[in-house]
Enzyme design. Structure first.
Site, mmCIF file in Angstrom:
data_model
loop_
_atom_site.group_PDB
_atom_site.id
_atom_site.type_symbol
_atom_site.label_atom_id
_atom_site.label_comp_id
_atom_site.label_asym_id
_atom_site.label_seq_id
_atom_site.Cartn_x
_atom_site.Cartn_y
_atom_site.Cartn_z
ATOM 1 N N THR A 127 0.842 -1.201 0.000
ATOM 2 C CA THR A 127 0.000 0.000 0.000
ATOM 3 C C THR A 127 0.878 1.252 0.000
ATOM 4 O O THR A 127 2.084 1.182 0.165
ATOM 5 C CB THR A 127 -0.941 0.022 1.221
ATOM 6 O OG1 THR A 127 -0.155 -0.023 2.415
ATOM 7 C CG2 THR A 127 -1.909 -1.147 1.193
ATOM 8 N N ASP A 128 0.247 2.393 -0.180
ATOM 9 C CA ASP A 128 0.977 3.668 -0.212
ATOM 10 C C ASP A 128 1.109 4.303 1.163
ATOM 11 O O ASP A 128 1.308 5.506 1.280
ATOM 12 C CB ASP A 128 0.291 4.640 -1.172
ATOM 13 C CG ASP A 128 0.538 4.271 -2.613
ATOM 14 O OD1 ASP A 128 1.597 3.693 -2.894
ATOM 15 O OD2 ASP A 128 -0.329 4.543 -3.451
ATOM 16 N N SER A 161 3.024 7.828 5.237
ATOM 17 C CA SER A 161 2.424 8.060 3.937
ATOM 18 C C SER A 161 3.535 8.212 2.911
ATOM 19 O O SER A 161 4.490 8.951 3.140
ATOM 20 C CB SER A 161 1.583 9.334 3.964
ATOM 21 O OG SER A 161 1.230 9.709 2.658
ATOM 22 N N ARG A 162 3.410 7.502 1.815
ATOM 23 C CA ARG A 162 4.409 7.655 0.758
ATOM 24 C C ARG A 162 4.158 8.917 -0.067
ATOM 25 O O ARG A 162 5.008 9.366 -0.798
ATOM 26 C CB ARG A 162 4.430 6.402 -0.119
ATOM 27 C CG ARG A 162 5.076 5.229 0.600
ATOM 28 C CD ARG A 162 5.004 3.948 -0.215
ATOM 29 N NE ARG A 162 5.569 2.827 0.512
ATOM 30 C CZ ARG A 162 4.957 2.137 1.465
ATOM 31 N NH1 ARG A 162 3.745 2.499 1.840
ATOM 32 N NH2 ARG A 162 5.531 1.128 2.065
ATOM 33 N N VAL A 163 2.962 9.471 0.063
ATOM 34 C CA VAL A 163 2.657 10.735 -0.612
ATOM 35 C C VAL A 163 3.329 11.871 0.148
ATOM 36 O O VAL A 163 3.902 12.778 -0.436
ATOM 37 C CB VAL A 163 1.132 10.955 -0.697
ATOM 38 C CG1 VAL A 163 0.821 12.310 -1.295
ATOM 39 C CG2 VAL A 163 0.478 9.844 -1.496
#
Length: 197
Positions: free
Chosen positions: A23-24, A49-51
């Site tokens: 998941t991101d 969070s990868r964002v």
């Protein structure tokens, strides 16, 4: 959205580890935080969070960039302080600010905040404007401060709204918007503190 229930909080088990890897990011919710009144009951140390900051306006990145790490450090200090150890003044100050930040970040159900409001309250807490406010009065401070801003200082709110994508907004103390927000918080704190004298 995958939802995983961990067994006794074990995030390194086979299924949670695999879901985390594909998941991101993840939001890790802890029951003990929930039962202590921290809502959302998110563990800032494990949640990622990868964002990241790519989805945030620049002013929010400036005021909240280190917030996750600060909250994780606060949780560690809080656990250490429960051992009954004497704390030096700097450590106690960091712990006290952490308690205030946790109170600021509590959010009522169905009560979303505008990003400008979020920037102002996170900035006020992380910049030390709430250090003299009793912890049990922080949520009252937040509510009354936002009312004050919207009713009496809408021009400053509008200024922040217009400049929040300026890279120096809420980062540099000499930025006009930062100075305006500092002035409004100082003005509000003078009237708010009267209740405690």
């Amino acid at each position: 959205m995958p939802i995983i229930e961990t067994l006794e909080g074990e995030v390194s088990a086979y299924i949670p580890t695999n879901v985390i890897s594909i998941t991101d990011g993840q939001i890790y919710v802890q029951p003990d935080l929930f039962f202590r009144g921290v809502r959302p009951a998110m563990n800032a140390g494990i949640s990622v969070s990868r964002v990241g900051g790519a989805a945030q306006v620049k002013a929010m990145k400036n005021v909240a960039g280190g917030l996750r790490l600060d909250l994780a450090a606060f949780r560690e200090l809080e656990a250490f302080a429960q051992l009954g150890t004497d704390l030096d003044a700097a450590t106690q100050s960091q712990l006290d600010r952490g308690y205030r930040m946790v109170e600021l970040l509590k959010q009522g159900q169905y009560k979303p905040l505008n990003v400008v409001d979020q920037i102002m309250i996170i900035y006020a807490g992380s910049a030390g404007f709430l250090d003299q406010i009793p912890v049990d009065q922080v949520q009252r401070w937040e509510s009354e401060f936002l009312t004050f801003i919207h009713d009496k200082k809408k021009d400053v709110w509008d200024q922040l709204n217009q400049t929040m994508n300026d890279g120096d907004c809420m980062k540099k103390k000499d930025h006009p918007t930062t100075q305006a927000v500092d002035g409004v918080i100082d003005e509000f704190n003078k009237s708010f503190n009267i209740a405690f004298k």
